[in-house]
Design an enzyme around this catalytic site. Sequence first.
Site, PDB file in Angstrom:
ATOM      1  CB  VAL A  51      -0.930  -0.109   0.921  1.00 50.94           C
ATOM      2  CG1 VAL A  51      -2.007   1.179   1.364  1.00 50.94           C
ATOM      3  CG2 VAL A  51      -1.442  -1.677   1.551  1.00 50.94           C
ATOM      4  CB  CYS A  52       3.851   2.126   1.480  1.00 49.53           C
ATOM      5  SG  CYS A  52       3.552   1.815   3.418  1.00 49.53           S
TER       6      CYS A  52
END
Length: 180
Positions: A51-52
């Site tokens: 996700v980052c």
Amino acid sequence: MAERMVGKQAPAFSMEAVLPDKSFGKVSLEENMKNDKWTVLFFYPMDFTFVCPTEITAMSDRYDEFEDLDAEVIGVSTDTIHTHLAWINTDRNQNGLGQLKYPLAADTNHTVSKEYGVLIEEEGIALRGLFIINPEGELQYQTVFHNNIGRDVDETLRVLQALQTGGLCPANWRPGQATL
């Protein structure tokens, strides 16, 4: 019991970082205040995750809009500057970041993550926290949420613009609309 942070002086910080030119340097709240800049400080859990990179690159792709609002963006995790640089040097199509327009800071001793209330101590990583600090160093906005959910850059920009109006902004306010 957690202590309120919004409306108070933000915890000061100075951290090693990978700068946009890929050199190592420092970032600090004091420097942003000295330069009369807003600070958009966001924490993320770890480099080389899933996700980052979506939110880190989304913030970078819209960095010019933050710059137009006199805001400095700083991304922070508990990883080292060397891990940050390796991730930046990895192409986006290989789950890397590629070139970024703002610094990634390393909170390796967990001090800043702890002071901002986002550290998951048993894991040594940060939750996804977003903090907007005015040029006087007052924390104006904070949001902290589960690590499975990426941030919305449009909402971050909207909140920054709302704060900069100095007025009362009703629900669903958008830039250009009247304040109360």
